[in-house]
Design a protein around this motif. Sequence first.
Motif, short mmCIF file in Angstrom:
data_model
loop_
_atom_site.label_atom_id
_atom_site.label_comp_id
_atom_site.label_asym_id
_atom_site.label_seq_id
_atom_site.Cartn_x
_atom_site.Cartn_y
_atom_site.Cartn_z
N ASP A 199 0.62 -1.53 0.15
CA ASP A 199 -0.01 0.31 -0.18
C ASP A 199 0.95 1.35 -0.23
O ASP A 199 1.50 1.53 0.95
N GLY A 201 -0.06 3.95 -0.32
CA GLY A 201 -1.17 5.08 0.10
C GLY A 201 -2.20 5.89 -0.80
O GLY A 201 -2.62 6.62 -1.39
N LYS A 203 -5.31 7.02 -3.28
CA LYS A 203 -6.81 6.69 -3.17
C LYS A 203 -7.37 6.44 -4.15
O LYS A 203 -8.98 7.05 -3.98
N SER A 205 -9.83 5.98 -7.39
CA SER A 205 -10.43 4.27 -7.84
C SER A 205 -10.37 4.68 -9.09
O SER A 205 -10.00 3.70 -9.45
N LEU A 319 -9.55 -3.15 -2.83
CA LEU A 319 -10.42 -2.00 -2.54
C LEU A 319 -12.53 -2.31 -2.93
O LEU A 319 -12.42 -3.16 -3.10
N SER A 323 -14.41 0.55 1.41
CA SER A 323 -13.70 1.14 2.15
C SER A 323 -12.96 2.19 0.96
O SER A 323 -12.29 3.79 2.06
N GLU A 326 -15.00 5.63 2.39
CA GLU A 326 -14.43 5.45 3.67
C GLU A 326 -13.11 6.80 3.53
O GLU A 326 -12.77 5.73 5.48
N GLN A 328 -10.28 5.31 2.87
CA GLN A 328 -9.37 4.62 2.68
C GLN A 328 -8.06 4.14 1.59
O GLN A 328 -8.81 4.68 0.66
N SER A 329 -7.02 4.13 1.54
CA SER A 329 -6.60 4.16 0.38
C SER A 329 -6.68 2.93 -0.81
O SER A 329 -7.24 1.71 0.24
#
Length: 342
Positions: A199, A201, A203, A205, A319, A323, A326, A328-329
């Motif tokens: 990961d 980081g 974010k 998509s 993902l 997630s 919210e 999340q990465s």
Amino acid sequence: MEQKDFFSQIKGSQSLSFQKPPYILASGNVVGKKEGEGPLGKEFDVICEDDKFGADNWEDAESTLQKDAVALALGKAGLEAKDIRYIFAGDLLGQNIATSFGLMDYEIPLFGLYGACSTAGESMALGAMCVAAGYAKNVLTLTSSHFASAEKQFRFPLEYANQRPLSATWTVTGSGAFVLSTTRSKARITGITTGKIVDYGVKDSMNMGAAMAPAACDVIYHHLLDFERKPEDYDKIITGDLGKVGKEILIKLLREKGIDIAEIHTDCGIEIFDCEEQGTQSGGSGCGCSAVTLSAHFLKQVEKGALKRILFVPTGALLSTVSFNEGQSVPGIAHAIVIEHA
């Protein structure tokens, strides 16, 4: 096989080298209209002009994809459902519904898997381990994705007609099935390297290539380390779903580790579409992307001996809508499969 022989198959920290490599006895692939219009169009087994495949909705259409891919693979192998010990399969939809509804009529013991777009590699790795260990003579490995069902679940309904950034990839409508067997054929799986979740980081998509490239870098690096090999020991290193953006990032990350794969690397997401002509932005992705490209294109080259050894590296972005919403990465994962001409 004696216990000491089993342990001798363990390579480094993440890999296995099979003493009795399972063979890829046959494969089958089914794709949609857009994939059939791409550079590999003449190589696919079945191209359907109706992306609903005669079904009432997109999810049922994806189940039909899987059902048809299995039928093709079994037919080529000269086998029936009763000859298959296990199926290792998965898709992108919640609870693997494309797999469960698509395969239940075959009545074959099933391991349902989820590795996002890396599932083609995960299923082949587990299937190869099963056959190599003597737990089955024949297994099926299978994955699928569908552009419309994926957009509906992860992004926007098609009716919304949203703009797509240049970093976006186009989810492939397709399914690829492989029969792994103790029966000899022209291609075999000689080793695997299981990937870790990585990961960085990311974010976004709409930029799956950036999210997955670090995982591809990690598994390729550890594969070469575990097997004490160099990139030139392979005719091709083939990632699954990075597209143009992810490919650039992968090559840069590996160069930072002193490894240069630029001359032998390609990506299934780049191979399957003409990005400029077909408007697929960065390229293709999805569980079906690497599966159908391997089945229709690269596996045939291995069987002919045009490619002696390839490293097949499907990549996945882990993902969900929950997630992502919210904040999340997007972690990535990739698995590496060594396929050699036999």
